[in-house]
Design an enzyme around this catalytic site. Structure first.
Site, PDB file in Angstrom:
ATOM      1  CE  LYS A  13       5.744  74.793  97.587  1.00  0.00           C
ATOM      2  NZ  LYS A  13       6.855  73.924  97.955  1.00  0.00           N
ATOM      3  NE  ARG A  88       8.302  74.880  92.003  1.00  0.00           N
ATOM      4  CZ  ARG A  88       8.200  73.621  92.340  1.00  0.00           C
ATOM      5  NH1 ARG A  88       9.226  72.819  92.199  1.00  0.00           N
ATOM      6  NH2 ARG A  88       7.074  73.155  92.795  1.00  0.00           N
ATOM      7  NE  ARG A 171      10.568  67.203  93.751  1.00  0.00           N
ATOM      8  CZ  ARG A 171       9.673  66.686  94.592  1.00  0.00           C
ATOM      9  NH1 ARG A 171       9.765  65.428  94.958  1.00  0.00           N
ATOM     10  NH2 ARG A 171       8.686  67.409  95.043  1.00  0.00           N
TER      11      ARG A 171
HETATM   12  P1  AMP Z   1       6.235  70.039  93.227  1.00  0.00           P
HETATM   13  O1  AMP Z   1       5.205  69.023  93.481  1.00  0.00           O
HETATM   14  O2  AMP Z   1       5.733  71.436  93.391  1.00  0.00           O
HETATM   15  O3  AMP Z   1       7.498  69.789  93.995  1.00  0.00           O
HETATM   16  O4  AMP Z   1       6.634  69.915  91.658  1.00  0.00           O
HETATM   17  C1  AMP Z   1       7.016  68.678  91.117  1.00  0.00           C
HETATM   18  C2  AMP Z   1       7.716  68.894  89.798  1.00  0.00           C
HETATM   19  O5  AMP Z   1       6.879  69.627  88.886  1.00  0.00           O
HETATM   20  C3  AMP Z   1       9.022  69.677  89.824  1.00  0.00           C
HETATM   21  O6  AMP Z   1      10.119  68.878  90.194  1.00  0.00           O
HETATM   22  C4  AMP Z   1       9.112  70.180  88.382  1.00  0.00           C
HETATM   23  O7  AMP Z   1       9.517  69.153  87.502  1.00  0.00           O
HETATM   24  C5  AMP Z   1       7.655  70.503  88.070  1.00  0.00           C
HETATM   25  N1  AMP Z   1       7.330  71.903  88.426  1.00  0.00           N
HETATM   26  C6  AMP Z   1       6.521  72.354  89.406  1.00  0.00           C
HETATM   27  N2  AMP Z   1       6.443  73.691  89.426  1.00  0.00           N
HETATM   28  C7  AMP Z   1       7.223  74.128  88.415  1.00  0.00           C
HETATM   29  C8  AMP Z   1       7.580  75.415  87.889  1.00  0.00           C
HETATM   30  N3  AMP Z   1       7.122  76.558  88.436  1.00  0.00           N
HETATM   31  N4  AMP Z   1       8.412  75.456  86.826  1.00  0.00           N
HETATM   32  C9  AMP Z   1       8.887  74.337  86.251  1.00  0.00           C
HETATM   33  N5  AMP Z   1       8.617  73.092  86.698  1.00  0.00           N
HETATM   34  C10 AMP Z   1       7.787  72.973  87.754  1.00  0.00           C
END
Ligand code: AMP
Length: 213
Positions: A13, A88, A171
């Site tokens: 992404k 999300r 995750r």
């Molecule tokens: P990512 O790097 O996008 O995988 O995000 C890492 C972490 O950030 C996730 O495991 C969540 O804890 C938090 N996070 C990212 N985007 C969101 C979202 N839209 N809503 C809630 N938590 C988020």
């Protein structure tokens, strides 16, 4: 134009978002990174976010709502926004739709970069980051020139604190439970663009541009 890009962890992404933001001149909201930046600050909010992220679960709606309020100022909608990793879960869609409506804007298209869970685990396990400049590498796809050292800083690369195997699986479970319904919601609305994320970066990018047109 307001666009959302979604997909499992490691689907590319961020890479596609970077290309799209340049090509379409959009503002960029990458929720994961915004939250990581806040988490790195020694504040109560930072500590709260760190706890959610370390566990591999979604940050609370209350915090997300605050982050959006500070990022989504009126002017930004003149340009259009690319939302990466947000919304999300279903509640976050309703929140975003409300904010957009208040700004006479809407979600135009949703890009779904699809890769298998096996590929997601394979890619995430190989991801490394520079603790000094935050540059990301991947031992499989974008390896550093010198083993385990940042090309820019020469500093030893590390894994993100939520990228041990157990947290990655957690995750992905959250993704399956909370985010797949979001993708279905947009599919039913007829604004979903689905692209196979297991193709080369440039092919994916061209396919996205074709389907956006
Ligand atoms: P990512 O790097 O996008 O995988 O995000 C890492 C972490 O950030 C996730 O495991 C969540 O804890 C938090 N996070 C990212 N985007 C969101 C979202 N839209 N809503 C809630 N938590 C988020």
């Amino acid at each position: 134009m307001n666009i959302i890009i979604l997909g499992p962890q490691g689907s590319g992404k961020g890479t596609q978002a970077e290309l799209l933001v340049k090509k379409l001149d959009l503002a960029y909201l990458e929720m994961g990174n915004i939250l990581r930046d806040l988490a790195s600050q020694k504040t109560i909010l930072g500590e709260k976010i760190t706890k959610f992220q370390k566990e591999g679960i979604l940050v609370s709606d209350e915090i997300i709502s605050e982050v959006l309020k500070s990022f989504l100022k009126k002017e930004i909608f003149k340009k259009g926004v690319l939302f990466d990793g947000f919304p999300r879960k279903l509640d976050q869609i309703y929140l975003l739709e409300k904010i957009l409506k208040n700004n006479q804007a809407k979600i135009d298209k949703v890009i779904f970069l699809n890769i298998s869970f096996e590929e997601s685990i394979r890619r995430l396990t190989a991801r490394r980051v520079c603790p000094k400049c935050d540059r990301e590498f991947n031992l499989l796809t974008v390896p550093p020139k010198k083993e385990n050292l940042c090309d820019d800083c020469g500093v030893q690369l590390i894994k993100r604190n939520d990228e041990d195997e157990e947290t990655i699986k957690k995750r992905l479970e959250v993704y399956r439970k909370e985010t797949l319904p979001v993708i279905d919601y947009f599919r039913q609305k007829g604004i979903l663009i689905e692209v196979n994320g297991e193709q080369p970066v440039e092919i994916i990018f061209q396919e996205i541009l074709r389907k956006l047109a």
